[in-house]
Design an enzyme around this catalytic site. Structure first.
Site, PDB file in Angstrom:
ATOM      1  N   HIS A 189      -4.230 -10.814   2.720  1.00  0.00           N
ATOM      2  CA  HIS A 189      -3.247  -9.856   3.235  1.00  0.00           C
ATOM      3  C   HIS A 189      -2.006 -10.600   3.745  1.00  0.00           C
ATOM      4  O   HIS A 189      -1.657 -10.534   4.926  1.00  0.00           O
ATOM      5  CB  HIS A 189      -3.860  -9.000   4.344  1.00  0.00           C
ATOM      6  CG  HIS A 189      -4.876  -8.025   3.856  1.00  0.00           C
ATOM      7  ND1 HIS A 189      -6.232  -8.279   3.886  1.00  0.00           N
ATOM      8  CD2 HIS A 189      -4.741  -6.792   3.298  1.00  0.00           C
ATOM      9  CE1 HIS A 189      -6.890  -7.247   3.384  1.00  0.00           C
ATOM     10  NE2 HIS A 189      -6.005  -6.324   3.015  1.00  0.00           N
ATOM     11  N   ASP A 223       1.242  -4.094   5.228  1.00  0.00           N
ATOM     12  CA  ASP A 223       0.238  -4.966   5.847  1.00  0.00           C
ATOM     13  C   ASP A 223       0.869  -6.018   6.754  1.00  0.00           C
ATOM     14  O   ASP A 223       0.291  -7.092   6.974  1.00  0.00           O
ATOM     15  CB  ASP A 223      -0.608  -5.658   4.770  1.00  0.00           C
ATOM     16  CG  ASP A 223      -1.830  -4.839   4.375  1.00  0.00           C
ATOM     17  OD1 ASP A 223      -2.300  -4.055   5.210  1.00  0.00           O
ATOM     18  OD2 ASP A 223      -2.287  -4.979   3.226  1.00  0.00           O
ATOM     19  N   HIS A 266       0.768 -10.567  -1.144  1.00  0.00           N
ATOM     20  CA  HIS A 266       0.175  -9.241  -1.329  1.00  0.00           C
ATOM     21  C   HIS A 266       1.201  -8.152  -1.040  1.00  0.00           C
ATOM     22  O   HIS A 266       1.309  -7.164  -1.781  1.00  0.00           O
ATOM     23  CB  HIS A 266      -1.044  -9.076  -0.414  1.00  0.00           C
ATOM     24  CG  HIS A 266      -1.603  -7.688  -0.398  1.00  0.00           C
ATOM     25  ND1 HIS A 266      -2.201  -7.105  -1.494  1.00  0.00           N
ATOM     26  CD2 HIS A 266      -1.643  -6.745   0.588  1.00  0.00           C
ATOM     27  CE1 HIS A 266      -2.590  -5.878  -1.191  1.00  0.00           C
ATOM     28  NE2 HIS A 266      -2.262  -5.633   0.068  1.00  0.00           N
ATOM     29  N   ASP A 313      -1.718  -0.453  -3.555  1.00  0.00           N
ATOM     30  CA  ASP A 313      -2.415  -1.390  -2.671  1.00  0.00           C
ATOM     31  C   ASP A 313      -3.556  -2.085  -3.423  1.00  0.00           C
ATOM     32  O   ASP A 313      -3.902  -3.241  -3.133  1.00  0.00           O
ATOM     33  CB  ASP A 313      -2.952  -0.628  -1.461  1.00  0.00           C
ATOM     34  CG  ASP A 313      -3.348  -1.550  -0.320  1.00  0.00           C
ATOM     35  OD1 ASP A 313      -2.993  -2.748  -0.363  1.00  0.00           O
ATOM     36  OD2 ASP A 313      -4.019  -1.086   0.613  1.00  0.00           O
TER      37      ASP A 313
END
Length: 647
Positions: A390, A429, A394, A539
């Site tokens: 994360h 995130d 990402h 995602d």
């Protein structure tokens, strides 16, 4: 109070019915020997007594003349009828009886006041020295046990007022001794207690009326009151007869309502009202101080999080902005709109420039300050932690996937929706710690103390807002105030929807709409569902990438899982197989389960509303086929090893 073997007969206090009822109204002594012919009390006796011919009914009065009871004497036909002398003797006895009643009531009131004083002293001591346990103590101990006994009630309710939503909610609802005993014995079948949090608008029902008006209510017969909500009785099978309901004030504002239900003997009295009013006042003080403590506690947790953030992150410098602007590009950014674009092929600064390119391609470079845009993106990058999965790569990958989705269906989402979707994908995130929400709750993280649901997702959104509030970072500065509010609200919706706990209900709703052919882009709720599922699809975009990218991403995913598993093991908890680095052989089967349970259903629904996203579904299916083959191969190896070990 009558014992379980006694029968209690209740009669209305009114004329035109029975002898006792007539005497209760008139407070006159009645001697009669033929009740059936007397128009004053055509119903005769209130109780079933055989062979009665002569009746003497006398009111029992206190010193101040208040009626406390009726005494009724009977004689048979063979006896003499009652005379004046009998009435005088009875009156003499009842005079002393009234005095006895008076002193008995004084003693009862003194005893009750003593209990109330003891309660208040205890409560004040907690207010002054023990906020940490106050709210639990108030609701679970004192309110449950003391308040009911104070006024001899069968059940108790406490409703708090939510000033933001103008709703009331019950933290503890209908607590009675029967339910308490059932909880102790584990016999849920006999418990009628309702522990769920019930919400209803202020003004609804009797409690809502008290909250709205600030008036106390003492209702002897609730079913004759139009304000009474009978649905709870219908739900539980319980019958509410009378109740005493009072507001809890703080600074002349109603913050809650306390309610006592069904006095064990008769109806609630003025004495009950006075005692309960004092109790409600101190309840208000206790709740007020408990809320103050909760605010202080939350502020401390936010301060801890802020210190942690400051020690880890920083905003970008002007040198960094200039460096990125002047950095030469060796990549063809036109390929960014392909669903198969390899995000890891760009270095960190190139990802910033690629993000600028995608943003300007979608929304135009003339509408947004370019230095502000670069500054915002660099600071977003800095606020992603250096965790295995994360991380900034990402965040960029999800933004790139959303860019490809928008480019593949450019007219589906409105411009402000596209803006919210892209920025939410980029920031979804921020400051992820490499641990999931469950771990944060179990480890008592400060974040878990701030947010009760979707912990990380709420934090990601709040960090996004914090970056926008930094000098020179507000990329939405050119928007009107109305569009600014809309975009922020939509970004929050999009980021929160990346919580997989919300994915399952969202997917179910959207699938039903698709199956029933009732989905409509003209319906606002349907559009929000489509945005939510689209956020999840992006995602999860690594599951739809070509096999070499899929393998590269999975390494980071499992390393992050294993780091959480290591942390759980250090805390004395055995991690699940997916997060246990000693069970590497289960990686393929874990991936198969993940793709089948989450990724494929997500892409199938996404394609249902956005057909041009089918490459993501196809990529996921191709990866599933490879993972299934690897999982089967691993299974055969494990079986072979087991057989060899047993030989």
């Amino acid at each position: 109070m009558p014992s379980q073997d006694e029968t209690v007969t209740r009669i209305p206090v009114e004329t035109g019915t029975t002898v006792a009822a007539y005497v209760a109204v008139t407070k006159e002594t009645v001697r009669t020997n033929n009740t059936s012919d007397d128009s004053r009390f055509p119903d005769g006796l209130s109780v079933d007594v055989q062979d009665v011919e002569f009746i003497l009914t006398h009111p029992v009065l206190e010193v101040d003349g208040e009626l406390v009871g009726i005494i009724e004497l009977y004689r048979k036909e063979e006896d003499e009828e009652f005379q004046d002398e009998d009435e005088e003797v009875l009156n003499s006895y009842l005079l002393w009886g009234g005095i006895a009643f008076h002193y008995a009531e004084l003693y009862t009131n003194m005893a009750r006041q003593k209990k109330l004083n003891n309660f208040l002293l205890t409560l004040v001591s907690f207010v002054l020295g023990g906020f940490r346990v106050l709210i639990t103590l108030l609701l679970l101990v004192y309110f449950q046990t003391f308040a009911q006994k104070l006024v001899d009630a069968d059940r108790a309710s406490l409703f708090l007022v939510d000033g933001n939503t103008k709703e009331m909610y019950a933290r503890m609802f209908d607590v009675n001794e029967e339910a308490e005993n059932a909880d102790k014995t584990g016999d849920e079948a006999t418990s009628k207690e309702i522990r769920q949090v019930n919400r209803f608008p202020v003004g609804t029902g009797i409690a809502g009326f008290v909250a709205q008006t600030g008036e106390s209510l003492n209702i002897p017969d609730v079913y004759n009151d139009d304000r009474f909500n009978r649905s709870v009785d219908q739900l539980t099978g319980y019958t509410t007869k009378n109740l005493l309901c009072m507001p809890i004030f703080i600074r002349n504002r109603v913050i809650g309502v306390v309610q006592m239900v069904n006095k064990e003997s008769g109806s609630f009295t003025k004495g009950d009202e006075e005692a309960f009013a004092t109790f409600a006042t101190y309840c208000g003080l206790a709740l007020h101080h408990a809320k103050l403590y909760e605010r202080i506690r939350r502020s401390q947790k936010k301060y801890m999080v802020a210190l942690e953030m400051l020690s880890y992150h920083s905003i970008c410098s002007e040198e960094e902005v200039s460096f990125v602007k002047d950095k030469p590009i060796f990549q063809d950014f036109t390929k960014l709109e392909e669903f198969t674009f390899p995000s890891y092929s760009l270095d960190s600064d190139e990802k910033v420039k690629a993000t600028v390119y995608m943003f300007n391609d979608l929304f135009g470079s003339q509408k947004f300050d370019q230095d502000c845009l670069i500054r915002f993106i660099i600071t977003v990058r800095k606020n992603y932690r250096r965790v295995p999965y994360h991380n900034w790569t990402h965040g960029f990958s999800v933004a790139n996937a959303m860019y490809a989705v928008i480019k593949s269906s450019p007219t589906i989402y409105k411009p402000m929706e596209q803006l919210a979707l892209f920025v939410a994908s980029l920031c979804h995130d921020i400051d992820h710690r490499g641990k999931n929400n469950q771990f944060l709750m179990q480890s008592e993280s400060p974040l878990a103390a701030i947010y009760s649901t979707s912990i990380l997702e709420h934090h990601h959104f709040n960090q996004t807002v914090s970056i926008l509030q930094q000098d020179g970072h507000n990329i939405f500065a050119s928007l009107s105030s109305e569009n600014y509010r809309k975009v922020l609200k939509n970004i929050k919706h999009c980021i929160l929807s990346t919580d997989l706990a919300l994915f399952f209900p969202n997917k179910a709703k959207l699938k039903t709409l698709i199956d029933e052919d009732s989905f409509s882009w003209k319906n606002t709720e349907h559009r929000l569902l489509a945005e939510a599922i689209c956020m999840t699809a992006c995602d999860l975009c690594s599951s739809s990438k070509p096999w070499d990218q899929q393998q590269e991403t999975v390494k980071g995913i499992f390393e992050e899982f294993y780091e959480q598993g290591d942390a759980e093991r250090e805390r004395g908890k055995e991690p699940i197989a997916m997060m246990d680095r000693t069970k590497l052989d289960q990686q393929p089967s874990s991936q198969v389960g993940f793709l089948k349970a989450i990724c494929l259903p997500c892409y199938e629904v996404t394609v249902g509303v956005l057909p041009n996203t089918k490459p993501m579904l196809d990529g996921c299916l191709a990866n599933l086929e490879k993972w299934e083959a690897i999982a089967e191969e691993q299974k055969n190896k494990n079986e072979e090893a087991t057989n060899n070990a047993s030989e």
